[in-house]
Write a protein that holds these residues in place. Sequence first.
Motif, PDB file in Angstrom:
ATOM      1  N   SER A 175     -18.099  -7.029   5.164  1.00  0.00           N
ATOM      2  CA  SER A 175     -17.173  -7.008   6.587  1.00  0.00           C
ATOM      3  C   SER A 175     -16.036  -7.271   5.710  1.00  0.00           C
ATOM      4  CB  SER A 175     -17.024  -7.372   7.916  1.00  0.00           C
ATOM      5  OG  SER A 175     -18.899  -6.770   8.496  1.00  0.00           O
ATOM      6  N   ALA A 176     -15.629  -8.305   5.492  1.00  0.00           N
ATOM      7  CA  ALA A 176     -14.442  -9.212   4.374  1.00  0.00           C
ATOM      8  C   ALA A 176     -13.973  -8.488   3.632  1.00  0.00           C
ATOM      9  CB  ALA A 176     -14.881 -10.602   4.107  1.00  0.00           C
ATOM     10  N   ARG A 177     -14.994  -8.067   3.139  1.00  0.00           N
ATOM     11  CA  ARG A 177     -14.410  -7.266   1.718  1.00  0.00           C
ATOM     12  C   ARG A 177     -13.136  -5.576   1.861  1.00  0.00           C
ATOM     13  NH1 ARG A 177     -19.125  -8.846  -1.177  1.00  0.00           N
ATOM     14  NH2 ARG A 177     -19.835  -7.231  -0.138  1.00  0.00           N
ATOM     15  N   ALA A 178     -14.502  -5.214   3.049  1.00  0.00           N
ATOM     16  CA  ALA A 178     -13.739  -3.856   3.618  1.00  0.00           C
ATOM     17  C   ALA A 178     -12.682  -4.402   4.020  1.00  0.00           C
ATOM     18  CB  ALA A 178     -14.650  -3.108   4.602  1.00  0.00           C
ATOM     19  N   ALA A 179     -12.213  -5.254   5.192  1.00  0.00           N
ATOM     20  CA  ALA A 179     -10.963  -5.951   5.724  1.00  0.00           C
ATOM     21  C   ALA A 179     -10.086  -6.039   4.431  1.00  0.00           C
ATOM     22  CB  ALA A 179     -11.376  -6.623   6.546  1.00  0.00           C
ATOM     23  N   GLU A 180     -10.288  -5.965   3.314  1.00  0.00           N
ATOM     24  CA  GLU A 180      -9.081  -6.871   2.736  1.00  0.00           C
ATOM     25  C   GLU A 180      -9.109  -5.382   2.123  1.00  0.00           C
ATOM     26  OE1 GLU A 180      -7.208  -7.222  -1.398  1.00  0.00           O
ATOM     27  OE2 GLU A 180      -9.356  -6.820  -0.867  1.00  0.00           O
ATOM     28  N   THR A 181      -9.795  -4.767   1.437  1.00  0.00           N
ATOM     29  CA  THR A 181      -9.522  -3.382   1.221  1.00  0.00           C
ATOM     30  C   THR A 181      -8.820  -2.660   0.965  1.00  0.00           C
ATOM     31  OG1 THR A 181     -11.693  -3.584  -0.565  1.00  0.00           O
ATOM     32  CG2 THR A 181     -10.601  -1.346   0.020  1.00  0.00           C
ATOM     33  N   ARG A 182      -9.239  -2.614   3.316  1.00  0.00           N
ATOM     34  CA  ARG A 182      -8.359  -1.551   4.063  1.00  0.00           C
ATOM     35  C   ARG A 182      -6.375  -2.436   4.074  1.00  0.00           C
ATOM     36  NH1 ARG A 182      -6.298  -1.118   9.288  1.00  0.00           N
ATOM     37  NH2 ARG A 182      -7.391   0.645  10.660  1.00  0.00           N
ATOM     38  N   GLN A 183      -6.702  -3.479   4.427  1.00  0.00           N
ATOM     39  CA  GLN A 183      -5.462  -4.384   4.282  1.00  0.00           C
ATOM     40  C   GLN A 183      -4.821  -3.927   2.747  1.00  0.00           C
ATOM     41  OE1 GLN A 183      -4.121  -5.140   7.311  1.00  0.00           O
ATOM     42  NE2 GLN A 183      -2.225  -5.296   6.461  1.00  0.00           N
ATOM     43  N   ARG A 184      -5.290  -3.771   2.106  1.00  0.00           N
ATOM     44  CA  ARG A 184      -4.330  -3.639   0.861  1.00  0.00           C
ATOM     45  C   ARG A 184      -3.924  -2.316   0.876  1.00  0.00           C
ATOM     46  NH1 ARG A 184      -7.237  -3.711  -4.719  1.00  0.00           N
ATOM     47  NH2 ARG A 184      -9.404  -4.708  -2.956  1.00  0.00           N
ATOM     48  N   LEU A 185      -4.769  -1.560   0.863  1.00  0.00           N
ATOM     49  CA  LEU A 185      -4.424   0.036   1.592  1.00  0.00           C
ATOM     50  C   LEU A 185      -2.906   0.538   2.543  1.00  0.00           C
ATOM     51  CD1 LEU A 185      -7.744   1.975   1.861  1.00  0.00           C
ATOM     52  CD2 LEU A 185      -5.762   2.160  -0.988  1.00  0.00           C
ATOM     53  N   ILE A 186      -3.250  -0.832   3.448  1.00  0.00           N
ATOM     54  CA  ILE A 186      -1.836  -0.730   3.927  1.00  0.00           C
ATOM     55  C   ILE A 186      -0.794  -1.654   4.246  1.00  0.00           C
ATOM     56  CG2 ILE A 186      -0.919  -1.945   6.627  1.00  0.00           C
ATOM     57  CD1 ILE A 186      -3.858  -1.479   7.827  1.00  0.00           C
ATOM     58  N   ASP A 187      -0.977  -2.402   3.546  1.00  0.00           N
ATOM     59  CA  ASP A 187       0.325  -2.750   1.798  1.00  0.00           C
ATOM     60  C   ASP A 187       0.880  -2.235   1.423  1.00  0.00           C
ATOM     61  OD1 ASP A 187       0.003  -4.824   4.354  1.00  0.00           O
ATOM     62  OD2 ASP A 187      -1.563  -6.634   2.576  1.00  0.00           O
ATOM     63  N   THR A 188       0.019  -1.602   0.298  1.00  0.00           N
ATOM     64  CA  THR A 188       0.808  -0.841  -0.851  1.00  0.00           C
ATOM     65  C   THR A 188       1.523   0.643   0.479  1.00  0.00           C
ATOM     66  OG1 THR A 188      -1.205  -1.352  -1.975  1.00  0.00           O
ATOM     67  CG2 THR A 188      -0.199   1.027  -2.641  1.00  0.00           C
ATOM     68  N   ALA A 189       0.840   0.997   1.160  1.00  0.00           N
ATOM     69  CA  ALA A 189       1.537   2.044   2.203  1.00  0.00           C
ATOM     70  C   ALA A 189       2.493   2.030   2.740  1.00  0.00           C
ATOM     71  CB  ALA A 189       0.544   2.702   2.946  1.00  0.00           C
ATOM     72  N   ILE A 190       2.965   0.704   2.565  1.00  0.00           N
ATOM     73  CA  ILE A 190       4.275   0.171   3.944  1.00  0.00           C
ATOM     74  C   ILE A 190       5.174   0.021   2.188  1.00  0.00           C
ATOM     75  CG2 ILE A 190       5.597  -1.824   4.170  1.00  0.00           C
ATOM     76  CD1 ILE A 190       2.489  -2.335   6.495  1.00  0.00           C
ATOM     77  N   THR A 191       4.935  -0.604   1.427  1.00  0.00           N
ATOM     78  CA  THR A 191       5.626  -0.482   0.371  1.00  0.00           C
ATOM     79  C   THR A 191       6.343   0.859  -0.539  1.00  0.00           C
ATOM     80  OG1 THR A 191       4.611  -2.847  -0.400  1.00  0.00           O
ATOM     81  CG2 THR A 191       6.120  -1.475  -2.404  1.00  0.00           C
ATOM     82  N   LEU A 192       5.317   1.917  -0.539  1.00  0.00           N
ATOM     83  CA  LEU A 192       5.697   2.760  -1.149  1.00  0.00           C
ATOM     84  C   LEU A 192       6.309   3.994  -0.016  1.00  0.00           C
ATOM     85  CD1 LEU A 192       2.217   3.843  -2.991  1.00  0.00           C
ATOM     86  CD2 LEU A 192       4.682   3.342  -3.956  1.00  0.00           C
ATOM     87  N   PHE A 193       5.518   4.172   1.542  1.00  0.00           N
ATOM     88  CA  PHE A 193       6.835   4.625   2.273  1.00  0.00           C
ATOM     89  C   PHE A 193       8.198   4.068   2.392  1.00  0.00           C
ATOM     90  CE2 PHE A 193       2.731   5.964   3.672  1.00  0.00           C
ATOM     91  CZ  PHE A 193       2.471   7.623   3.777  1.00  0.00           C
ATOM     92  N   ALA A 194       8.264   2.857   2.499  1.00  0.00           N
ATOM     93  CA  ALA A 194       9.193   1.932   1.996  1.00  0.00           C
ATOM     94  C   ALA A 194      10.481   2.779   0.978  1.00  0.00           C
ATOM     95  CB  ALA A 194       9.325   0.398   2.291  1.00  0.00           C
ATOM     96  N   GLU A 195       9.645   2.311   0.098  1.00  0.00           N
ATOM     97  CA  GLU A 195      11.026   3.198  -1.535  1.00  0.00           C
ATOM     98  C   GLU A 195      10.899   5.035  -1.096  1.00  0.00           C
ATOM     99  OE1 GLU A 195       9.189   1.876  -4.587  1.00  0.00           O
ATOM    100  OE2 GLU A 195       9.515  -0.519  -4.160  1.00  0.00           O
TER     101      GLU A 195
END
Length: 220
Positions: free
Chosen positions: A12-32
């Motif tokens: 579950s911890a790995r899944a949560a980390e992967t999910r958050q990494r996707l969100i953080d990356t999406a934030i960066t890309l949508f911001a740019e």
Amino acid sequence: MSRPPAKMTARSARAAETRQRLIDTAITLFAENDYDKVGVGEISKTADVAHGLLFHYFGTKRGIYLEAMRSTAEAMARAFDGIPDATPDKQIRAALTAHLTYLREHRGLALRMVLGGRGADPEAWQVFENARTAALVAAAAMLGIDPHNDAIRLVGRTAVAAVDETSARWLEVESRFDVDVVVDMLVHLIAGCLRSVPFLDSTVDVDHAVSVLLGDSAPA
């Protein structure tokens, strides 16, 4: 009996980390970039996550976009956590300072995602509208005025729009003016908006609220 739960917790911890990494990356890309110019493949590749996991966690590109917006709104809300327990005027100034500081530190994100307008996705915009409404209700409570009064609600929304526009223009000139100076201006701008309430509803007395906002008196 304890080993399966431990394995599930690690998974579950790995899944949560992967999910958050996707969100953080999406934030960066949508911001740019504009929404249409960001692909799910680019998000997955940049996050170094298997393409299918994005669809597994978020369903669609719009799904991860909405989650990115929610995450951004939550991050903005957390910026207010350090506001001191003080008089209303100091709390409001601290809130405005935290808001501007966050926007300046996330300039691209703010201009494109937070202050960029309703755009083509009303649901995404509603995430920030909800945060604005909560801020208005909290500020009204501190100033001792009724946030549900129609005149106060209209003027409050006008003040929020003015704060947003000021923030956008301030960011576009690359923070030419110090945060403290802009906060001082915004406080007086909000006070001016409050003074216009009696033009809409003559039964509302805003003098005390304006005094509290400007630090001239304590709340009753």
